[in-house]
Write an enzyme that holds these catalytic residues in place. Sequence first.
Site, short mmCIF file in Angstrom:
data_model
loop_
_atom_site.label_atom_id
_atom_site.label_comp_id
_atom_site.label_asym_id
_atom_site.label_seq_id
_atom_site.Cartn_x
_atom_site.Cartn_y
_atom_site.Cartn_z
N ASN A 165 40.73 33.94 78.62
CA ASN A 165 40.56 33.78 77.18
C ASN A 165 39.72 34.95 76.70
O ASN A 165 38.50 34.97 76.90
CB ASN A 165 39.86 32.44 76.91
CG ASN A 165 39.48 32.26 75.45
OD1 ASN A 165 39.92 33.02 74.59
ND2 ASN A 165 38.64 31.27 75.18
N GLY B 250 29.67 30.75 78.41
CA GLY B 250 28.99 32.00 78.08
C GLY B 250 27.50 31.98 78.34
O GLY B 250 26.76 32.86 77.89
N HIS C 272 39.43 24.87 71.41
CA HIS C 272 38.31 25.46 72.15
C HIS C 272 37.01 25.03 71.46
O HIS C 272 36.97 24.90 70.24
CB HIS C 272 38.45 26.99 72.17
CG HIS C 272 37.44 27.63 73.06
ND1 HIS C 272 36.15 27.85 72.66
CD2 HIS C 272 37.53 28.07 74.34
CE1 HIS C 272 35.48 28.41 73.67
NE2 HIS C 272 36.30 28.55 74.70
N GLU D 31 34.50 26.59 70.63
CA GLU D 31 34.06 27.48 69.54
C GLU D 31 34.82 27.17 68.27
O GLU D 31 34.28 27.28 67.16
CB GLU D 31 34.26 28.94 69.98
CG GLU D 31 33.20 29.36 70.99
CD GLU D 31 33.64 30.40 72.00
OE1 GLU D 31 34.64 31.10 71.74
OE2 GLU D 31 32.98 30.52 73.05
N SER E 114 31.50 29.76 82.44
CA SER E 114 30.79 30.68 83.35
C SER E 114 31.38 30.73 84.75
O SER E 114 30.66 30.84 85.74
CB SER E 114 29.30 30.34 83.40
OG SER E 114 28.72 30.51 82.12
N GLU F 276 35.70 22.06 79.54
CA GLU F 276 34.72 23.13 79.38
C GLU F 276 33.44 22.56 78.80
O GLU F 276 33.34 22.38 77.58
CB GLU F 276 35.26 24.21 78.43
CG GLU F 276 36.54 24.87 78.91
CD GLU F 276 36.73 26.23 78.28
OE1 GLU F 276 36.75 27.21 79.03
OE2 GLU F 276 36.83 26.32 77.05
N LYS G 211 38.99 35.88 73.81
CA LYS G 211 38.25 35.60 72.57
C LYS G 211 38.41 36.77 71.60
O LYS G 211 39.46 37.41 71.56
CB LYS G 211 36.79 35.28 72.88
CG LYS G 211 36.67 34.17 73.94
CD LYS G 211 35.29 33.61 74.07
CE LYS G 211 35.29 32.53 75.14
NZ LYS G 211 34.02 31.85 75.30
#
Length: 258
Positions: A10, A179, A99, A101, A219, A173, A12
């Site tokens: 991904n 991250g 996702h 985010e 991660s 996730e 991003k």
Amino acid sequence: MSRRGLVAGNWKMNGLTGAADTLVGGILKGLEQRKGKNICEVLVCPPFTAIQAVGKKIAGSAVKLGGQNMSEHKPGAHTGEITGQMLTDIGCTYVILGHSERRSMYGEDSQLVARKMVAAYRDGLTPIVCIGETLQERESGKTLDVIRDQVSAIFPNLPADEAKRQQLVLAYEPVWAIGTGKTATPEQAQEVHAFIRKMLVDQLGNDTASKVRILYGGSVKPDNAAVIFSKPDVDGGLIGGAALKAEDFLGIIDGFQG
Ligand code: PGA
């Protein structure tokens, strides 16, 4: 268990066309060196503006192409949005949906994600539906409740077609691991993956549940991939930061071979 592993990058909001070209070139070169080895399925999800160029570069290779998001609507007056058909038109076969985010920064809730999943199937894409708890939710013991709510939202919207149901990909996730450099322990990941698998068995039956792939994301790096992927219900990874370096992404792909 006959699930083929999947490692998905991904990217991003990273990568102008030049950088995307270099990155995918590095991935292709590394995969060429691994030719003949029994590697997992490999997917890259570049930003929209680089999809077409990356698609041309991977043409003829085994690497698959995906989008990072799409609209739940049919074509029409939706400024700034794109349909699943626009993704398939330029070679995508997968799309990441929900996702964290998108959920936290763009207000996407589980109902919207479920509608997007319907649209993705309609447009011929395999949805990768992301789920996961925040740190606060984990620390207050709510992890499995959050996962139950997020996964439950998609069941009423799954297509009746058995083959399409089996295509579904889920990505667990934990938000606190994305991250941050903090990875769920393999045991934490397996606990949630097994919980999701049990939900799938209860709702869809053994046969379908044993085919649906559940990826772990948060991660994942070359040095922790193998041990996470070794867990029985972890069928691969959704990779963010480490997918931006060909060497790291390839190292994670190698992790799947155990
Ligand atoms: P990360 O991101 O690998 O950088 O933690 C994973 C993701 O957001 O899909």
